[in-house]
Design an enzyme around this catalytic site. Structure first.
Site, PDB file in Angstrom:
ATOM      1  N   CYS A 123       0.865  -1.173   0.000  1.00  0.00           N
ATOM      2  CA  CYS A 123       0.000   0.000   0.000  1.00  0.00           C
ATOM      3  C   CYS A 123       0.909   1.232   0.000  1.00  0.00           C
ATOM      4  CB  CYS A 123      -0.932   0.025   1.204  1.00  0.00           C
ATOM      5  SG  CYS A 123      -2.334   1.157   0.953  1.00  0.00           S
ATOM      6  N   CYS A 125       0.039   4.180   1.867  1.00  0.00           N
ATOM      7  CA  CYS A 125      -0.291   5.159   2.920  1.00  0.00           C
ATOM      8  C   CYS A 125       0.855   5.428   3.893  1.00  0.00           C
ATOM      9  CB  CYS A 125      -1.572   4.783   3.650  1.00  0.00           C
ATOM     10  SG  CYS A 125      -1.686   3.079   4.168  1.00  0.00           S
ATOM     11  N   CYS A 133      -3.792   6.202   0.666  1.00  0.00           N
ATOM     12  CA  CYS A 133      -3.309   4.929   0.134  1.00  0.00           C
ATOM     13  C   CYS A 133      -2.920   5.017  -1.339  1.00  0.00           C
ATOM     14  CB  CYS A 133      -4.377   3.850   0.309  1.00  0.00           C
ATOM     15  SG  CYS A 133      -4.899   3.657   2.028  1.00  0.00           S
ATOM     16  N   LYS A 198     -11.937  -5.292   3.355  1.00  0.00           N
ATOM     17  CA  LYS A 198     -11.328  -4.438   4.382  1.00  0.00           C
ATOM     18  C   LYS A 198     -12.275  -3.265   4.633  1.00  0.00           C
ATOM     19  CE  LYS A 198      -7.150  -1.708   5.299  1.00  0.00           C
ATOM     20  NZ  LYS A 198      -5.853  -1.289   4.720  1.00  0.00           N
ATOM     21  N   ARG A 208      -2.155   3.360  13.140  1.00  0.00           N
ATOM     22  CA  ARG A 208      -1.699   4.578  12.449  1.00  0.00           C
ATOM     23  C   ARG A 208      -0.612   5.286  13.238  1.00  0.00           C
ATOM     24  NH1 ARG A 208      -7.618   5.872   9.784  1.00  0.00           N
ATOM     25  NH2 ARG A 208      -7.529   3.993   8.494  1.00  0.00           N
ATOM     26  N   ARG A 220     -10.815   7.139   4.682  1.00  0.00           N
ATOM     27  CA  ARG A 220     -10.591   6.093   3.672  1.00  0.00           C
ATOM     28  C   ARG A 220     -11.897   5.479   3.192  1.00  0.00           C
ATOM     29  NH1 ARG A 220      -5.049   4.443   6.547  1.00  0.00           N
ATOM     30  NH2 ARG A 220      -4.041   6.301   5.744  1.00  0.00           N
ATOM     31  N   GLU A 236     -16.782  -8.437  -3.226  1.00  0.00           N
ATOM     32  CA  GLU A 236     -15.366  -8.033  -3.226  1.00  0.00           C
ATOM     33  C   GLU A 236     -14.453  -9.263  -3.245  1.00  0.00           C
ATOM     34  OE1 GLU A 236     -13.431  -5.470  -3.330  1.00  0.00           O
ATOM     35  OE2 GLU A 236     -14.541  -3.658  -2.791  1.00  0.00           O
ATOM     36  N   LYS A 251     -10.827  -7.929   7.248  1.00  0.00           N
ATOM     37  CA  LYS A 251     -10.196  -7.031   8.215  1.00  0.00           C
ATOM     38  C   LYS A 251     -11.154  -5.898   8.560  1.00  0.00           C
ATOM     39  CE  LYS A 251      -6.185  -3.986   8.750  1.00  0.00           C
ATOM     40  NZ  LYS A 251      -4.999  -3.383   8.161  1.00  0.00           N
ATOM     41  N   SER A 277      -5.126  -3.580  15.294  1.00  0.00           N
ATOM     42  CA  SER A 277      -4.472  -2.903  16.418  1.00  0.00           C
ATOM     43  C   SER A 277      -5.430  -2.527  17.545  1.00  0.00           C
ATOM     44  CB  SER A 277      -3.756  -1.649  15.909  1.00  0.00           C
ATOM     45  OG  SER A 277      -4.677  -0.776  15.265  1.00  0.00           O
ATOM     46  N   TYR A 316      -1.052  -9.089  16.516  1.00  0.00           N
ATOM     47  CA  TYR A 316       0.040  -8.587  17.357  1.00  0.00           C
ATOM     48  C   TYR A 316       0.228  -9.480  18.581  1.00  0.00           C
ATOM     49  CZ  TYR A 316      -0.914  -4.807  14.211  1.00  0.00           C
ATOM     50  OH  TYR A 316      -1.117  -4.102  13.058  1.00  0.00           O
TER      51      TYR A 316
HETATM   52 ZN   LIG Z   1      -3.269   2.108   2.873  1.00  0.00          ZN
END
Ligand SMILES: [Zn+2]
Length: 328
Positions: A123, A125, A133, A198, A208, A220, A236, A251, A277, A316
């Site tokens: 990506c 971003c 992005c 997503k 971020r 976004r 999708e 996601k 996150s 994570y």
């Molecule tokens: Zn992105």
């Protein structure tokens, strides 16, 4: 004393001991299911904790190699790399620079920890000065021009030695475009994990900070999905499979477990889920405050994502979970 009527079923019989419970357990979480996200930054000897994500670090290339060795020793099969470049610009040049931060990290990891699967996030971003992005023209994020840059980014990752590329942008047509540029350059066996469904989500907040990729204006929502839609997610995913995705991702994970289940049932594809996150930080924060039993809730959450139909989980918690699984 009155007798209990025998018209009911005794479900508790198979729950009385741990060996019995383990025999009838339907979903197993294994270290093999885990993918550990890593953030690579320029410099040397850097290991900087992300304040909103306790236990998650921005790492320089030398430190990420060490981290990868530990990840591998824990039995975690794969990492996914996110890069924070030295310089950001309007067109995200750092993303498709052969000497870019992720490209450099891939070469270092593949040299020193060759058995570990290195997946790369594709990506722009993290690399654009505006934090979007793709390319921005007249306050619009343009699709096709951005996809052409993603093709270059994916190709440089492959050339650096990545084992898999994972486009996360949600622009239209990018899986087909990346598949074709990989094939034309001899990477016909390199798989694509697409961020297929997503959603535009508030749960990305801490990421971020970690990736230093918050958009400077706007949001976004013109490319990521609306949280209310699940049928659209199937369209999708179907399209990404048609374009050549080998693994499809949903996601975030926790607020979208129904989507994971529907994707798995409908397509039967290798399915990934990103335990993002915010989902991580909520549990970490509550654990630190003593409000929750953190390891227990972590395992419950990861198991729920597997039970919903995910074959693999980007999380994570990968190392923490590997420690728990090892001690069982
Ligand atoms: Zn992105």
């Amino acid at each position: 004393m009155a007798e209990m009527p025998m018209r009911f079923k005794r479900f508790r019989r198979i729950r009385m001991t741990e060996p019995l419970r383990s025999m009838v357990r339907e979903t197993e979480l294994s270290t093999n299911d885990l993918i550990y996200p890593l953030f690579v930054v320029p410099g040397k000897g850097i290991r900087k904790e992300v304040s909103s994500m306790p236990g998650v670090y921005q790492l320089s290339v030398d430190m990420i190699v060490r981290e990868c060795a530990e990840v591998q020793s824990l039995g975690i099969p794969a990492v996914i790399l996110f890069g924070i470049p030295e310089q950001k610009d309007e067109v995200g040049s750092g993303a498709y620079d052969e000497q870019g931060i992720v490209q450099t990290a891939i070469r270092a990891i593949k040299k020193d920890v060759p058995g570990l699967i290195v997946i790369t996030d594709v990506c722009l971003c993290e690399y654009t000065s505006h934090g979007h992005c793709g390319i921005v023209r007249d306050d619009q994020i343009v699709n096709d021009e951005s996809v052409r840059l993603l093709m270059r980014e994916a190709l440089t990752h492959a050339q650096a030695g990545a084992d898999m590329v994972a486009p996360s942008d949600m622009f239209d047509g990018r899986v087909a475009a990346i598949r074709s540029v990989l094939d034309e350059n001899g990477f016909t066996t390199l798989p694509i994990m697409s961020y297929a469904a997503k959603y535009a989500s508030g749960f990305y907040g801490p990421f971020r900070d970690a990736a230093e990729s918050a958009p400077k204006f706007g949001d976004r929502r013109s490319h990521q999905m609306d949280q209310s839609n699940a049928d659209e997610a199937l369209r999708e995913v179907e399209q990404d499979i048609a374009e050549g995705a080998d693994i499809v991702m949903v996601k975030p994970a926790l607020s979208y477990l129904d989507v994971i289940r529907r994707v798995k049932d409908r397509f039967g594809m290798p399915t990934a889920a990103y335990n993002v996150s915010g989902e991580y930080s909520m549990i970490k924060a509550a654990g630190r405050n003593g409000w929750l039993d953190e390891p227990r809730v972590m395992m419950e959450v990861l198991t729920s994502i597997r039970r919903a139909g995910a074959d693999m989980i980007l999380t994570y918690f990968a190392k923490d979970a590997a420690f728990v699984l090892r001690s069982r």
